[in-house]
Scaffold this motif. Structure first.
Motif, short mmCIF file in Angstrom:
data_model
loop_
_atom_site.label_atom_id
_atom_site.label_comp_id
_atom_site.label_asym_id
_atom_site.label_seq_id
_atom_site.Cartn_x
_atom_site.Cartn_y
_atom_site.Cartn_z
N LEU A 27 7.49 38.04 70.79
CA LEU A 27 6.48 37.00 70.63
C LEU A 27 5.08 37.53 70.88
O LEU A 27 4.10 36.84 70.61
N ALA A 28 4.95 38.73 71.42
CA ALA A 28 3.66 39.34 71.71
C ALA A 28 3.78 40.83 71.45
O ALA A 28 4.85 41.43 71.58
N THR A 29 2.65 41.45 71.10
CA THR A 29 2.65 42.90 70.85
C THR A 29 2.28 43.69 72.10
O THR A 29 2.55 44.89 72.17
N ALA A 30 1.65 43.03 73.11
CA ALA A 30 1.27 43.70 74.35
C ALA A 30 1.28 42.69 75.49
O ALA A 30 0.93 41.52 75.29
N VAL A 31 1.72 43.15 76.70
CA VAL A 31 1.76 42.29 77.89
C VAL A 31 1.22 43.11 79.06
O VAL A 31 1.58 44.30 79.24
N THR B 181 -0.62 31.89 94.65
CA THR B 181 -0.89 32.76 93.51
C THR B 181 -0.73 34.21 93.91
O THR B 181 -1.32 34.66 94.90
N ILE B 182 0.05 34.94 93.12
CA ILE B 182 0.27 36.34 93.42
C ILE B 182 -0.21 37.22 92.27
O ILE B 182 -0.04 38.45 92.32
N GLY B 183 -0.81 36.65 91.23
CA GLY B 183 -1.32 37.43 90.12
C GLY B 183 -1.24 36.64 88.82
O GLY B 183 -1.01 35.41 88.81
N GLN B 184 -1.45 37.31 87.67
CA GLN B 184 -1.35 36.66 86.37
C GLN B 184 -0.79 37.61 85.33
O GLN B 184 -0.82 38.84 85.51
N VAL B 185 -0.27 37.04 84.27
CA VAL B 185 0.29 37.80 83.15
C VAL B 185 -0.53 37.47 81.91
O VAL B 185 -0.80 36.30 81.63
N VAL B 186 -0.91 38.49 81.16
CA VAL B 186 -1.67 38.33 79.92
C VAL B 186 -0.82 38.87 78.77
O VAL B 186 -0.42 40.04 78.81
N ALA B 187 -0.54 38.01 77.80
CA ALA B 187 0.20 38.42 76.59
C ALA B 187 -0.71 38.29 75.40
O ALA B 187 -1.44 37.30 75.27
N GLY B 188 -0.72 39.28 74.51
CA GLY B 188 -1.66 39.25 73.40
C GLY B 188 -1.08 39.79 72.12
O GLY B 188 -0.03 40.44 72.10
#
Length: 719
Positions: free
Chosen positions: A91-95, A145-152
């Motif tokens: 569903l994403a090319t980079a995470v 909150t312990i961080g975040q995830v970015v999918a692109g």
């Protein structure tokens, strides 16, 4: 202005006018329709693009959530591979996974900037993003909150092509530099320049006719896009329309000149020849140069002038001869009884005498007819397309031209201009119509059943005199003569029909009389002999009818006879013949009926008359009087009871005497062979041979047979 100039101008106006108007209308319509369709297509494409971008963001969030779950609940090794788990979803090319301090803990693929965040605020900046991203916040079990995830996923030409395929239009990603688009580079730059000058949901056209719609960045749709839809081709269409108009104009001018010249020249020659003919020169001719309608007109004119003199002499002689033979025609019409044939002769002779092209004779239908008291066509000639058919020509009195003539009773002639014709009467240009009435004699019978003599019988009408001339007073006088002949003919036929009817029917009961009985009996016997069939005869006599006359009067007796005759008519078949033999004696002939069938009918008639109540015409002091009667019936069958019709009738009469002798209100069958007695008609005494009855009381097994006992003399009336 000459006829040639008028024809040329009219042809050009008729041809070029619609062409010009149609070209302008087509151009405007095509332009409007093209713009409207492009606007609707771009509006639908805008919704599709936003839906597609929203779906891409949803997929990125799903990939980020997979990585976040792996990172938050896994071991140290699993956390390091959390980003790869998100990419493997497809569903994403980079995470990229970062902790609370922003340090990258796990990554897979590249996320080049600038980013277009799916949760953006809808900025209108035209800086082209390199990557479309979706961010997901990671929390521990306590909710911290312990961080975040970015999918692109990269925003490149493939991404834009995906959007264009989904929307069905071209998509351009706006940028201050070179835009990314599904269009060509030159077209993309022109679309981008047009879109950057737009605001809101406007739709504009580029210089080459491409329609453009701006899709600004909004919440959850962070991309600044422009949508474009196909070239309209309006300029090419306008060029084609102008070419068509010019070509049509050139062709129309040439055709108009040729048409005017080829039409007016023969007409001028024809007009000159017509002037010579009008001056009495019947030798005038016109040259015929073509075989078209104008050429045929010239040929017809030449043939007309050649034959006109012969026609004039022939018509003059024919009119004189017809007028001289009117007396002979009247005698002929008065001596025949074929109404339609007479009216046809009258109509044809009237048309020949007046020079009419067509005509019709209408008669007033009887009250018991299909169209009571209406004028109905009985014969016509030369109507052709003036009326649908002869049966369709019918006019109510007072309706249209013919109805008005009939109602007023006065003849009319002239033109139909300003006259409202009935839908069912013939169409014409000129007319002459004359009503005709019957003779002065009248009978009570005619007053009841049809138009009374001395009143309107019908209308004789002629249409469109030959030579396009109106009918004159001489024609009116001639037609009045023929109308008089038609009146005499109708009267003679009606009188003949009434006389014939009265000679064969009983005036009181409307049954056939004794004369018709003798003729019919002879005919039915011959038919039965030829086809080897039975013929049954019922002789009937009302019981004690003399007592009815003596007690209540002869008017009451007549009422009983009429009621009895009506009851007989109700019981017999259409092929059976009911006759009044005289007084209260009646006879019914039953073709193709044997003894059994005749006995069943006799039984049914006896029962029906027994149940019949007759109300007398003159009420008594206590109110209306109803009386009952009975009937005795004798049955005989050919050939069992006689070799001739008279013998069978006498046998039925003998059986009737048996029924009277056995107590009345019954029926009996005639004896067979030598046992049958003969008597003289008239009701007097006769010989009474005494035959012993059979064991069961009936002779020879006949259930309704004749009695074997001695018979008393029959009463002359009322027995």
């Amino acid at each position: 202005m000459t006829l040639r100039a008028r024809l040329t101008a009219a042809f050009l106006a008729v041809v070029l006018g619609p062409v010009l108007i149609g070209a302008v209308f087509v151009g405007i319509t095509v332009s409007e329709v093209s713009a409207r369709r492009a606007t609707e297509r771009l509006q639908m494409a805008q919704t599709t693009v936003r839906t597609t971008v929203d779906a891409a963001c949803h997929e990125l969030r799903s990939a980020a959530q997979v990585a976040a779950r792996t990172y938050g609940g896994g071991t140290a090794g699993e956390r390091a591979a959390a980003a790869r788990e998100g990419v493997q979803t497809g569903l994403a090319t980079a995470v990229q996974v970062t902790d609370e301090a922003g340090v990258t803990r796990s990554s897979a693929g590249q996320l080049p900037g600038p980013w277009a965040d799916c949760a953006g605020t809808g900025t209108t900046s035209t800086n082209r993003p390199e990557t479309l991203v979706a961010k997901v916040r990671m929390t521990d079990r306590a909710g911290h909150t312990i961080g975040q995830v970015v999918a692109g996923t990269p925003v490149d030409r493939a991404f834009v092509t995906r959007l264009g395929s989904a929307a069905g239009v071209d998509v351009t990603l706006l940028d201050d530099g070179a835009p990314v688009s599904t269009e060509t580079r030159q077209q993309a730059n022109e679309v981008a320049d047009t879109a950057l000058r737009m605001r809101g949901d406007q739709v504009r056209a580029t210089g080459d006719g491409t329609y453009v719609r701006l899709v600004p960045a909004t919440v959850e749709q962070p991309l600044h896009l422009a949508l474009s839809s196909g070239h309209s081709g309006s300029e090419a269409l306008y060029a084609v329309l102008i070419g068509v108009v010019v070509l049509a104009g050139l062709i129309a001018v040439g055709a108009a000149w040729w048409l005017a010249n080829s039409t007016t020249r023969p007409l001028f020659e024809l007009a000159s020849a017509a002037d010579r003919v009008a001056g009495g020169d019947l030798d005038a001719r016109v040259p015929v140069r073509s075989r078209d309608e104008v050429g045929k007109l010239g040929s017809a004119f030449n043939r007309m002038t050649r034959e006109m003199q012969a026609y004039v002499h022939a018509l003059t002689a024919s009119r004189d001869q017809l007028r001289g033979n009117l007396g002979l025609l009247g005698d002929t019409l008065s001596s025949t009884h074929d109404l339609d044939g007479i009216l046809t002769v009258i109509l044809e002779t009237a048309m020949a005498a007046t020079g009419a092209q067509s005509g019709v004779v209408l008669l007033v239908d009887k009250p018991d007819g299909k169209y009571p008291n209406q004028l109905v066509a009985r014969c016509s000639d030369g109507l052709d397309d003036r009326a649908r058919s002869l049966s369709d020509i019918r006019v109510a009195l007072g309706e249209g031209l013919l109805g008005a003539v009939a109602q007023a009773g006065e003849p009319r002639r002239g033109r139909v201009d300003g006259i409202e014709l009935s839908p069912n009467e013939p169409r014409c240009r000129t007319y002459i119509a004359v009503p005709f009435s019957g003779a002065s004699r009248a009978t009570e019978r005619e007053d009841e059943t049809g138009p009374q003599p001395g009143r309107l019988r019908g209308v004789l009408a002629l249409y469109d005199r030959l030579g396009q001339d109106d009918f004159d007073d001489a024609d009116l006088g001639t037609l009045r003569t023929f109308a008089g002949q038609a009146a005499v003919a109708v009267d003679n036929v009606l009188l003949h029909q009434e006389t014939e009817r009265l000679s064969l029917t009983d005036p009181l009961t409307d049954l056939w009389n004794y004369r018709y009985l003798r003729v019919s009996l002879h005919r039915e016997v011959e038919r039965a002999t030829r086809f080897d069939r039975h013929l049954s005869v019922l002789a009937m006599d009302l019981d004690r009818f003399k007592e009815v006359n003596d007690t209540y009067g002869h008017s009451a007796g007549d009422a009983v006879l009429v009621a009895f005759a009506n009851r007989i008519q109700q019981e017999i078949r259409e092929v059976d013949l009911a006759c009044r033999q005289g007084g209260e004696e009646f006879v019914v002939l039953l073709p193709e009926t044997d003894e059994h069938g005749a006995g069943r009918l006799a039984e049914r008639i006896c029962g029906a008359v027994r149940d019949m109540r007759v109300r007398l015409p003159d009420p008594g002091p206590d109110g209306p009087i109803d009386i009952g009667v009975t009937v005795s019936i004798g049955v005989a069958v050919y050939p069992e009871h006689g070799a001739t019709g008279q013998e069978v009738l006498d046998a039925a009469d003998d059986a009737l005497y048996d029924a009277k002798a056995d107590g009345r209100d019954i029926w009996r069958v005639a004896a067979v062979g030598p046992r049958r007695r003969h008597r003289t008609r008239g009701g007097g005494d006769r010989a009474a041979d005494d035959f012993p009855p059979a064991a069961d009381g009936w002779p020879d097994g006949d259930s309704g047979g004749a009695s074997r006992r001695a018979r008393p003399p029959r009463q002359t009336r009322g027995g």
